[in-house]
Design an enzyme around this catalytic site. Structure first.
Site, short mmCIF file in Angstrom:
data_model
loop_
_atom_site.label_atom_id
_atom_site.label_comp_id
_atom_site.label_asym_id
_atom_site.label_seq_id
_atom_site.Cartn_x
_atom_site.Cartn_y
_atom_site.Cartn_z
N ASN A 33 48.25 -21.27 -27.77
CA ASN A 33 48.40 -19.99 -28.46
C ASN A 33 49.78 -19.40 -28.16
O ASN A 33 49.91 -18.42 -27.43
CB ASN A 33 47.30 -19.02 -28.03
N PRO A 63 51.93 -17.36 -29.53
CA PRO A 63 52.19 -15.92 -29.56
C PRO A 63 51.71 -15.19 -28.31
O PRO A 63 52.32 -14.19 -27.90
CB PRO A 63 51.42 -15.44 -30.80
N ASP A 64 50.63 -15.66 -27.70
CA ASP A 64 50.08 -15.00 -26.51
C ASP A 64 50.92 -15.23 -25.27
O ASP A 64 50.80 -14.48 -24.29
CB ASP A 64 48.67 -15.53 -26.22
N HIS A 65 51.76 -16.25 -25.28
CA HIS A 65 52.46 -16.64 -24.07
C HIS A 65 53.91 -16.19 -24.01
O HIS A 65 54.45 -16.01 -22.92
CB HIS A 65 52.42 -18.17 -23.92
#
Length: 391
Positions: A170, A172-174
């Site tokens: 994921n 975008p989350d990182h």
């Protein structure tokens, strides 16, 4: 050692990925981050593997641990009216409030921006829902993989003419979303120090993702050109690829920005110097497959060819460059024991900006926070626990 954000207090309602990493950055920089949790709604990544020793448990997730270094954890069941009162008392003493819930959740809990600003006008209030707190798509919910898809990021991944491959995680989350959120909070904090005024920051995570695709959107809107996926190629480079080498699932990444590096690649692999980058790559792939990735990298780098081995997790942990940068931190955890953590990917010359303590146990600091910040007696704390407020 003094840290850049010493003296800054953050009340952290965020959970799972992007929000937790954004506040981890502030915590590692020295802010006092109080993570609000509840046994009634446990943070999803507390239940996500890998688990220390292969044994599952709310205090044993490596994923959660890496996102929550340097923080304190307080139990507060926000479904109870008494918990909201306690949250507002904490917010009165805070500099920043952060959440990454869906739009409207904090308002329904009685902790929206207006309620918070009423008790603390100078507070910085960051919300980071998927599409922001306004607009026709405000109620849509999703995680990093969905954001990659709807922003077009996945459209650019994979090989031309094939279905998108995504990034394998994921993304975008990182990186983009927690990075943008942390930067926004720091900028607002600086403004608050200069003006004495707070700010409401409504950050749509999809918009933070779109920023990473600026050149592609300009190419489409100005030139009508849909770049599409490039596979392992890179625009402007003569040749680039990621190829298997000898051994069990060993790989190498090689880039030839110009014809000079391409000639060096052919020389090292003892291939026909007349071979062109767009020719059949079978001979090149076979030559690479017969070599050790680390040995081949050494030979290519000696000729100034950008290249690197694709490292396994075990190899990443012992990587000489990361060791030299003191990237890895070993911290003692009450249940997991000595645990390996990522440091921040930057260093300051005169101040420490790396994790100070391991991730907190669920509710580990509840009593301490209640006593020191809320002036509650042990009897009052016990009563709030019995009435499902501090659970």
């Amino acid at each position: 050692m003094k840290r850049p954000l010493n003296g800054v207090r953050v009340i952290d309602f965020s959970w799972v990925g992007a929000g937790s990493y954004a506040t981890k950055i502030l915590a590692d920089l020295g802010a006092e981050v109080i993570k609000i949790e509840s046994t009634k709604k446990i943070d999803g990544i507390r239940l996500s593997p890998p688990f220390a020793g292969g044994e599952s448990g709310v205090n044993r997730s490596g994923y959660f641990a890496d996102r929550n270094t340097s923080k304190r954890s307080m139990l507060l069941n926000l479904k109870e009216p008494g918990a909201v009162e306690i949250a507002l008392k904490l917010i009165e003493q805070a500099d920043i409030v952060c959440n990454n819930f869906s739009a409207g959740v904090m308002d329904r809990l009685g902790l929206g921006y207006e309620a918070v600003a009423n008790v603390n006008p100078r507070v910085i209030y960051l919300s980071m829902s998927m599409n922001g707190d306004s607009g026709p798509e405000r109620n849509a919910r999703g995680y990093g993989a969905m954001m990659s898809a709807i922003t077009g990021f996945h459209h650019l991944s994979g090989n031309p003419g094939e279905i998108p491959t995504g990034t394998g995680t994921n993304y975008p989350d990182h990186i983009p979303n927690p990075g943008h959120a942390a930067f926004a909070m720091l900028a607002a904090l600086r403004s608050s120090r200069l003006t004495g005024q707070g700010q409401q920051i409504d950050m749509a995570q999809t918009e933070a993702m779109l920023v990473t695709l600026g050149p592609e959107f300009l190419d489409w809107t100005v030139n009508g050109n849909d770049r599409g996926p490039l596979g392992n190629k890179d625009e402007g480079f003569v040749w680039q690829d990621v190829l298997p080498t000898s051994g069990d699932d060993n790989w190498i990444s090689i880039t030839a920005p110009t014809t000079a590096e391409w000639s060096s690649v052919l020389e090292v692999l003892q291939l026909d110097p007349e071979l062109t980058p767009d020719a059949d790559s079978t001979a090149l792939a076979q030559a690479v497959a017969s070599r050790s990735n680390h040995q081949l990298v050494a030979e290519l780098q000696a000729r100034n060819v950008p290249s690197a081995p694709v490292l396994s997790p075990a190899e990443v942990i012992v990587d000489k460059q990361l060791r030299y940068r003191e990237h890895w931190r070993v911290l003692e955890h009450p249940e997991m024991g000595e645990t390996l953590y990522n440091g921040q990917p930057f260093k300051f010359r005169h101040t420490e900006v790396q994790p100070t303590t391991s991730a907190p146990m669920l509710g580990q600091h509840t009593d301490e926070i209640c006593e020191t910040l809320l002036d509650l007696s042990p009897e009052e704390i016990a009563h709030l626990r019995d009435t499902n407020v501090l659970v």
